[in-house]
Scaffold this motif. Sequence first.
Motif, PDB file in Angstrom:
ATOM      1  N   MET A   1     -13.839   9.555 -21.728  1.00  0.00           N
ATOM      2  CA  MET A   1     -14.752  10.035 -22.760  1.00  0.00           C
ATOM      3  C   MET A   1     -15.563   8.844 -23.236  1.00  0.00           C
ATOM      4  SD  MET A   1     -12.005  12.336 -24.960  1.00  0.00           S
ATOM      5  CE  MET A   1     -10.808  10.970 -25.001  1.00  0.00           C
ATOM      6  N   ARG A   2     -16.878   9.018 -23.330  1.00  0.00           N
ATOM      7  CA  ARG A   2     -17.752   7.921 -23.740  1.00  0.00           C
ATOM      8  C   ARG A   2     -18.770   8.406 -24.767  1.00  0.00           C
ATOM      9  NH1 ARG A   2     -16.895   6.854 -18.279  1.00  0.00           N
ATOM     10  NH2 ARG A   2     -16.144   4.720 -17.841  1.00  0.00           N
ATOM     11  N   VAL A   3     -19.062   7.546 -25.727  1.00  0.00           N
ATOM     12  CA  VAL A   3     -20.150   7.760 -26.678  1.00  0.00           C
ATOM     13  C   VAL A   3     -21.122   6.604 -26.542  1.00  0.00           C
ATOM     14  CG1 VAL A   3     -20.796   7.869 -29.106  1.00  0.00           C
ATOM     15  CG2 VAL A   3     -18.785   9.105 -28.315  1.00  0.00           C
ATOM     16  N   ASP A   4     -22.357   6.925 -26.158  1.00  0.00           N
ATOM     17  CA  ASP A   4     -23.384   5.896 -26.001  1.00  0.00           C
ATOM     18  C   ASP A   4     -22.911   4.800 -25.055  1.00  0.00           C
ATOM     19  OD1 ASP A   4     -25.979   5.256 -26.560  1.00  0.00           O
ATOM     20  OD2 ASP A   4     -25.582   4.307 -28.485  1.00  0.00           O
TER      21      ASP A   4
ATOM     22  N   MET B   1     -34.172  11.997 -16.919  1.00  0.00           N
ATOM     23  CA  MET B   1     -33.456  12.193 -18.185  1.00  0.00           C
ATOM     24  C   MET B   1     -32.647  10.946 -18.520  1.00  0.00           C
ATOM     25  SD  MET B   1     -30.758  15.235 -19.206  1.00  0.00           S
ATOM     26  CE  MET B   1     -32.032  16.501 -19.159  1.00  0.00           C
ATOM     27  N   SER B   2     -32.584  10.616 -19.782  1.00  0.00           N
ATOM     28  CA  SER B   2     -31.837   9.452 -20.221  1.00  0.00           C
ATOM     29  C   SER B   2     -30.340   9.677 -20.052  1.00  0.00           C
ATOM     30  CB  SER B   2     -32.152   9.149 -21.687  1.00  0.00           C
ATOM     31  OG  SER B   2     -31.802  10.248 -22.507  1.00  0.00           O
ATOM     32  N   LEU B   3     -29.610   8.581 -20.114  1.00  0.00           N
ATOM     33  CA  LEU B   3     -28.161   8.681 -20.020  1.00  0.00           C
ATOM     34  C   LEU B   3     -27.622   9.528 -21.166  1.00  0.00           C
ATOM     35  CD1 LEU B   3     -27.193   5.009 -19.108  1.00  0.00           C
ATOM     36  CD2 LEU B   3     -27.144   7.001 -17.595  1.00  0.00           C
ATOM     37  N   PRO B   4     -26.571  10.324 -20.929  1.00  0.00           N
ATOM     38  CA  PRO B   4     -26.044  11.178 -21.999  1.00  0.00           C
ATOM     39  C   PRO B   4     -25.496  10.357 -23.154  1.00  0.00           C
ATOM     40  CG  PRO B   4     -24.597  11.202 -20.084  1.00  0.00           C
ATOM     41  CD  PRO B   4     -25.850  10.502 -19.664  1.00  0.00           C
ATOM     42  N   PHE B   5     -25.638  10.901 -24.352  1.00  0.00           N
ATOM     43  CA  PHE B   5     -25.096  10.250 -25.543  1.00  0.00           C
ATOM     44  C   PHE B   5     -23.576  10.396 -25.585  1.00  0.00           C
ATOM     45  CE2 PHE B   5     -24.577  10.477 -30.352  1.00  0.00           C
ATOM     46  CZ  PHE B   5     -24.537   9.109 -30.482  1.00  0.00           C
ATOM     47  N   LEU B   6     -23.101  11.603 -25.271  1.00  0.00           N
ATOM     48  CA  LEU B   6     -21.664  11.874 -25.209  1.00  0.00           C
ATOM     49  C   LEU B   6     -21.346  12.377 -23.811  1.00  0.00           C
ATOM     50  CD1 LEU B   6     -18.840  12.354 -26.510  1.00  0.00           C
ATOM     51  CD2 LEU B   6     -19.645  14.633 -27.130  1.00  0.00           C
ATOM     52  N   GLU B   7     -20.364  11.754 -23.173  1.00  0.00           N
ATOM     53  CA  GLU B   7     -20.007  12.133 -21.803  1.00  0.00           C
ATOM     54  C   GLU B   7     -18.494  12.286 -21.672  1.00  0.00           C
ATOM     55  OE1 GLU B   7     -21.108  10.814 -17.226  1.00  0.00           O
ATOM     56  OE2 GLU B   7     -21.204   9.324 -18.848  1.00  0.00           O
ATOM     57  N   VAL B   8     -18.088  13.429 -21.173  1.00  0.00           N
ATOM     58  CA  VAL B   8     -16.684  13.708 -20.874  1.00  0.00           C
ATOM     59  C   VAL B   8     -16.577  13.894 -19.368  1.00  0.00           C
ATOM     60  CG1 VAL B   8     -14.787  15.360 -21.176  1.00  0.00           C
ATOM     61  CG2 VAL B   8     -16.271  14.785 -23.119  1.00  0.00           C
ATOM     62  N   ALA B   9     -15.684  13.142 -18.723  1.00  0.00           N
ATOM     63  CA  ALA B   9     -15.583  13.182 -17.272  1.00  0.00           C
ATOM     64  C   ALA B   9     -14.136  13.384 -16.833  1.00  0.00           C
ATOM     65  CB  ALA B   9     -16.127  11.887 -16.658  1.00  0.00           C
ATOM     66  N   ALA B  10     -13.897  14.483 -16.136  1.00  0.00           N
ATOM     67  CA  ALA B  10     -12.582  14.787 -15.546  1.00  0.00           C
ATOM     68  C   ALA B  10     -11.452  14.669 -16.570  1.00  0.00           C
ATOM     69  CB  ALA B  10     -12.316  13.887 -14.337  1.00  0.00           C
ATOM     70  N   LEU B  11     -11.705  15.122 -17.793  1.00  0.00           N
ATOM     71  CA  LEU B  11     -10.728  14.978 -18.874  1.00  0.00           C
ATOM     72  C   LEU B  11      -9.486  15.822 -18.624  1.00  0.00           C
ATOM     73  CD1 LEU B  11     -10.091  13.859 -21.740  1.00  0.00           C
ATOM     74  CD2 LEU B  11     -11.158  15.928 -22.651  1.00  0.00           C
ATOM     75  N   GLU B  12      -8.346  15.208 -18.820  1.00  0.00           N
ATOM     76  CA  GLU B  12      -7.045  15.874 -18.724  1.00  0.00           C
ATOM     77  C   GLU B  12      -6.275  15.637 -20.016  1.00  0.00           C
ATOM     78  OE1 GLU B  12      -5.457  17.482 -16.058  1.00  0.00           O
ATOM     79  OE2 GLU B  12      -7.140  17.315 -14.647  1.00  0.00           O
ATOM     80  N   VAL B  13      -5.699  16.704 -20.557  1.00  0.00           N
ATOM     81  CA  VAL B  13      -4.807  16.586 -21.712  1.00  0.00           C
ATOM     82  C   VAL B  13      -3.565  17.421 -21.411  1.00  0.00           C
ATOM     83  CG1 VAL B  13      -4.483  16.938 -24.185  1.00  0.00           C
ATOM     84  CG2 VAL B  13      -6.743  16.306 -23.315  1.00  0.00           C
ATOM     85  N   SER B  14      -2.408  16.780 -21.476  1.00  0.00           N
ATOM     86  CA  SER B  14      -1.148  17.468 -21.200  1.00  0.00           C
ATOM     87  C   SER B  14      -0.197  17.289 -22.364  1.00  0.00           C
ATOM     88  CB  SER B  14      -0.501  16.913 -19.920  1.00  0.00           C
ATOM     89  OG  SER B  14      -1.302  17.169 -18.792  1.00  0.00           O
ATOM     90  N   PHE B  15       0.641  18.276 -22.571  1.00  0.00           N
ATOM     91  CA  PHE B  15       1.684  18.214 -23.590  1.00  0.00           C
ATOM     92  C   PHE B  15       3.037  18.350 -22.911  1.00  0.00           C
ATOM     93  CE2 PHE B  15      -2.037  20.095 -25.774  1.00  0.00           C
ATOM     94  CZ  PHE B  15      -2.260  19.088 -26.700  1.00  0.00           C
ATOM     95  N   GLY B  16       3.999  17.530 -23.342  1.00  0.00           N
ATOM     96  CA  GLY B  16       5.302  17.554 -22.701  1.00  0.00           C
ATOM     97  C   GLY B  16       5.319  16.623 -21.496  1.00  0.00           C
ATOM     98  N   ALA B  17       6.458  16.602 -20.806  1.00  0.00           N
ATOM     99  CA  ALA B  17       6.616  15.707 -19.669  1.00  0.00           C
ATOM    100  C   ALA B  17       7.400  16.401 -18.552  1.00  0.00           C
ATOM    101  CB  ALA B  17       7.343  14.427 -20.103  1.00  0.00           C
TER     102      ALA B  17
ATOM    103  N   SER C   1     -15.459  18.293 -17.468  1.00  0.00           N
ATOM    104  CA  SER C   1     -16.583  17.355 -17.493  1.00  0.00           C
ATOM    105  C   SER C   1     -17.806  18.040 -18.113  1.00  0.00           C
ATOM    106  CB  SER C   1     -16.942  16.881 -16.082  1.00  0.00           C
ATOM    107  OG  SER C   1     -15.877  16.194 -15.467  1.00  0.00           O
ATOM    108  N   PHE C   2     -18.472  17.340 -19.002  1.00  0.00           N
ATOM    109  CA  PHE C   2     -19.766  17.788 -19.516  1.00  0.00           C
ATOM    110  C   PHE C   2     -20.472  16.596 -20.161  1.00  0.00           C
ATOM    111  CE2 PHE C   2     -16.724  18.716 -22.929  1.00  0.00           C
ATOM    112  CZ  PHE C   2     -17.317  18.139 -24.049  1.00  0.00           C
ATOM    113  N   ALA C   3     -21.775  16.725 -20.340  1.00  0.00           N
ATOM    114  CA  ALA C   3     -22.571  15.656 -20.944  1.00  0.00           C
ATOM    115  C   ALA C   3     -23.508  16.258 -21.976  1.00  0.00           C
ATOM    116  CB  ALA C   3     -23.362  14.908 -19.878  1.00  0.00           C
ATOM    117  N   VAL C   4     -23.712  15.526 -23.063  1.00  0.00           N
ATOM    118  CA  VAL C   4     -24.518  16.008 -24.182  1.00  0.00           C
ATOM    119  C   VAL C   4     -25.502  14.916 -24.573  1.00  0.00           C
ATOM    120  CG1 VAL C   4     -24.459  16.928 -26.530  1.00  0.00           C
ATOM    121  CG2 VAL C   4     -22.557  17.393 -24.970  1.00  0.00           C
ATOM    122  N   GLN C   5     -26.762  15.309 -24.774  1.00  0.00           N
ATOM    123  CA  GLN C   5     -27.788  14.356 -25.194  1.00  0.00           C
ATOM    124  C   GLN C   5     -27.761  14.179 -26.712  1.00  0.00           C
ATOM    125  OE1 GLN C   5     -29.627  12.578 -23.013  1.00  0.00           O
ATOM    126  NE2 GLN C   5     -28.526  13.631 -21.365  1.00  0.00           N
TER     127      GLN C   5
END
Length: 254
Positions: free
Chosen positions: A66-69, A1-17, A29-33
């Motif tokens: 997060m990566r696109v292409d 399979m080709s490399l994913p077009f959109l790739e999210v890896a170990a994404l973290e989003v936090s609000f506040g401190a 994490s997920f990948a989309v062709q």
Amino acid sequence: MSLPFLEVAALEVSFGAGAQAVRAVRGVSFAVQRGESFGLVGESGSGKSTILRALVGLNPASGGSMRVDGVELGMTRDKALRRRMQMVFQDPYGSLHPRQTVDSQLSEALRIQSLADGERRIRTILDQVGLGPRFRFRYPHQLSGGQRQRVAIARALIVEPEILLLDEPTSALDVSVQAEVLNLLMALRQERNLTYIFVSHDLSVIATMCGRLAVMQSGAIVEELSASQLRDRHTTTDYARTLLAASEGYRPQG
């Protein structure tokens, strides 16, 4: 399979401190062709929309990538990278400027991206979303909910993105209008070879629109399924089974 077009890896989003920080997205994490439609489902507050907002740059990521292409999506993005990914929000009335005509809002999207040939682009996209020239100089309050969402879709697509992020795009619409908008989105994806990330709490919508999906709970992905597995209710986690059982009106589609 080709490399994913959109790739999210170990994404973290936090609000506040500090001690008050809230981890809204936890190691996702997920990948989309290219050309695929990928769904995110889960209860309200599970982090689905936060992921979309991180992808489009509205919520800063606190970890992961997060990566696109193959291109990293950082906090600073040039115009060309921003153009590649556009978002359609849940509330079509809230996402449109109430004092600007349809023409003004489409023209503004073109101006931001420095795109020429505006007259042709506006006429073409209004036809493609099923509105036509008679809606061009109307204001949002003069449109129905379905018409407003078509304008929101037109505004996203007029800059010719490759990826469309769809945040509950039909949940604010009547059931009959929902079907029309979903059919439009399916046709546009085929015509334009678009890649969709589709967020919905409605599992029947996801089963119709997406080939694969991720089930989210408390900011994390707990299960990935194909649409056929969802339709056949072949889930592996108690949470996904509970989500299916709680989905009022859900009917597997053949």
